[in-house]
Motif scaffolding. Sequence first.
Motif, PDB file in Angstrom:
ATOM      1  N   ASP A 332       0.806  -1.227   0.000  1.00  0.00           N
ATOM      2  CA  ASP A 332       0.000   0.000   0.000  1.00  0.00           C
ATOM      3  C   ASP A 332       0.843   1.283   0.000  1.00  0.00           C
ATOM      4  OD1 ASP A 332      -2.264  -1.446  -0.241  1.00  0.00           O
ATOM      5  OD2 ASP A 332      -2.959  -1.194   1.830  1.00  0.00           O
ATOM      6  N   SER A 335       2.645   1.720  -3.346  1.00  0.00           N
ATOM      7  CA  SER A 335       1.855   2.114  -4.514  1.00  0.00           C
ATOM      8  C   SER A 335       1.255   3.515  -4.351  1.00  0.00           C
ATOM      9  CB  SER A 335       0.787   1.071  -4.896  1.00  0.00           C
ATOM     10  OG  SER A 335       0.210   0.519  -3.770  1.00  0.00           O
ATOM     11  N   VAL A 336       0.998   3.909  -3.104  1.00  0.00           N
ATOM     12  CA  VAL A 336       0.521   5.279  -2.881  1.00  0.00           C
ATOM     13  C   VAL A 336       1.610   6.273  -3.314  1.00  0.00           C
ATOM     14  CG1 VAL A 336       0.003   6.979  -1.076  1.00  0.00           C
ATOM     15  CG2 VAL A 336      -1.144   4.751  -1.053  1.00  0.00           C
ATOM     16  N   ALA A 338       3.983   5.725  -5.449  1.00  0.00           N
ATOM     17  CA  ALA A 338       4.162   5.641  -6.913  1.00  0.00           C
ATOM     18  C   ALA A 338       3.144   6.511  -7.648  1.00  0.00           C
ATOM     19  CB  ALA A 338       4.068   4.186  -7.372  1.00  0.00           C
ATOM     20  N   ARG A 339       1.966   6.675  -7.063  1.00  0.00           N
ATOM     21  CA  ARG A 339       0.932   7.487  -7.726  1.00  0.00           C
ATOM     22  C   ARG A 339       1.322   8.960  -7.794  1.00  0.00           C
ATOM     23  NH1 ARG A 339      -3.595   5.528  -4.380  1.00  0.00           N
ATOM     24  NH2 ARG A 339      -3.164   3.319  -4.677  1.00  0.00           N
ATOM     25  N   THR A 340       2.205   9.379  -6.882  1.00  0.00           N
ATOM     26  CA  THR A 340       2.577  10.801  -6.861  1.00  0.00           C
ATOM     27  C   THR A 340       3.916  11.045  -7.561  1.00  0.00           C
ATOM     28  OG1 THR A 340       3.852  10.630  -4.814  1.00  0.00           O
ATOM     29  CG2 THR A 340       1.475  11.015  -4.593  1.00  0.00           C
ATOM     30  N   SER A 342       6.622  10.293 -10.902  1.00  0.00           N
ATOM     31  CA  SER A 342       6.750   9.754 -12.262  1.00  0.00           C
ATOM     32  C   SER A 342       8.013   8.907 -12.397  1.00  0.00           C
ATOM     33  CB  SER A 342       6.787  10.900 -13.269  1.00  0.00           C
ATOM     34  OG  SER A 342       7.865  11.747 -12.918  1.00  0.00           O
TER      35      SER A 342
END
Length: 475
Positions: A332, A335-336, A338-340, A342
């Motif tokens: 979790d 991946s959180v 990674a969303r912010t 690039s």
Amino acid sequence: MKILFASAEAYPLAKVGGLGDVAGSLPKALKALGHDVRIVMPRYGMVQAPREEVVQFPVHLGDANHEAGLRTARIGQVPVYLIEKPDLYDRPKVYEYDDDGKRFGFFCKAILDLLPAADFWPDVIHTNDWHSALVPAFLRSTASQDERFRRIGTVLTIHNLLHQGLFPRQLFDWLGLPGSMWNHEGAEFYGQLNFMKAGIVFADCVNTVSPTYAKEIQTLEFGEGLDGLLRSYAAKLSGILNGIDHDVWNPAKDPFLIQKYSKSTLEKKSADKVALQKEAGLPPDAKAPLIGFVSRVTAQKGFDILVETFPQILQMGIQFVLLGTGEKKYEDPVSVLARTRSDLIVWLKYDEALAHRIYAGSDFFLMPSKFEPCGLGQMISLRYGTIPIVRSTGGLADTVVDMTADPSTGNGFVFRDYARDALLGAVQRAVAFYRARKGWRSIQRRAMSVDLSWKASARQYVALYERARGPLVGA
Ligand code: ADP
Ligand code: GLC
């Protein structure tokens, strides 16, 4: 020598982690040395088997008689006995079912009961991890009356002491093991059945998958509650470093790569980096150091310090690709993040082909493990000229030489303490070295020159089998 190699997984029929790699490759190396080696494993849902007729055979557990089926597949030239018992094994995954105790307890006894059906009488049965670790106990009890069984020696290889196979007493009774084995010097561990402990006690020889881990597990820090027992059996305990399958892991022949390369054509490796950046959706920046990570997502693999350090690592102007599955607690936050960002790409899945492309396309491979019995990721990356950044523990300590400490023989970057700053420091040193360019090709060539094949270690296993074989004393 006749060797029966027992494992819960064997690549390419079934693989969850490194155990699958080892069971799919060590037997091939033993075969190449001229031994008659055969593998035995359960037939899970995903295991493809030839359509030949199934031989039925009885499996005796205490007074109860069960039936199982026997089929033969192959890995290379090595025959594989597949034990069929659909109610226990015909499922989509290898492990993590509520009845794993029953599934692998049954497997252990079935391994012995198939010998008359297959008419194969090995000199040695080589068991691996807790899933097959009850074989020596069964051999010393129920099978001890029969001379053909009494001659069989046993080896237990500990690939990971964390997973011991702990189950309630009822399972011990269901399996029909003798009451004389239910005590703290036998299969019992604080009121539970402990498969691994029974293996350590009853096998003729016990080994782990690196010399350093063999020492570590005799200490409180790494012993997982069995360090005292292991110290008391130190005389039959050794460490043999794993190898990797040079046919499966070879950048010059790897069918999963966009561009094949070798030590003498290292300049071609950059095409695999470009391809990986494209596949990941990263900017095609040739100069940005690309760090790869392929692993189970668990505490063992260093996620406690990695999760805390990630933001700082990403500030170094690097790119990072992570492939793995495991615990939500680590998946979790990663991946959180990674969303912010690039520059961080996370794939939460198991993907054999993508793993090959990461090993080839990355500049560095990170393994900040808390403990690591051997570790194959760092070996594979060395073979692909991808420089490992590792913590000095277990097999990582036995395979990676720190570049800063020894620039003439270094093949990676190593840190000692299991701590954020230590990890950060190693990544900083690695990135600075990469940016300086000086010596980059030579470290890559040195990495690719390390002999990571099974050649030497397979011979050490043969020597271990020689020690293990011979008449058994009944319990
Ligand atoms: P362990 O057995 O503790 O998981 P190893 O380093 O010994 O660790 O072996 C891991 C093996 O599993 C390597 O072959 C690695 O490439 C592979 N692997 C791990 N996770 C994945 C994944 N998500 N996808 C593909 N391969 C993976
Ligand atoms: C285990 C260990 C790993 C080792 C593998 C194969 O899964 O965690 O370090 O390389 O087994 O022996």
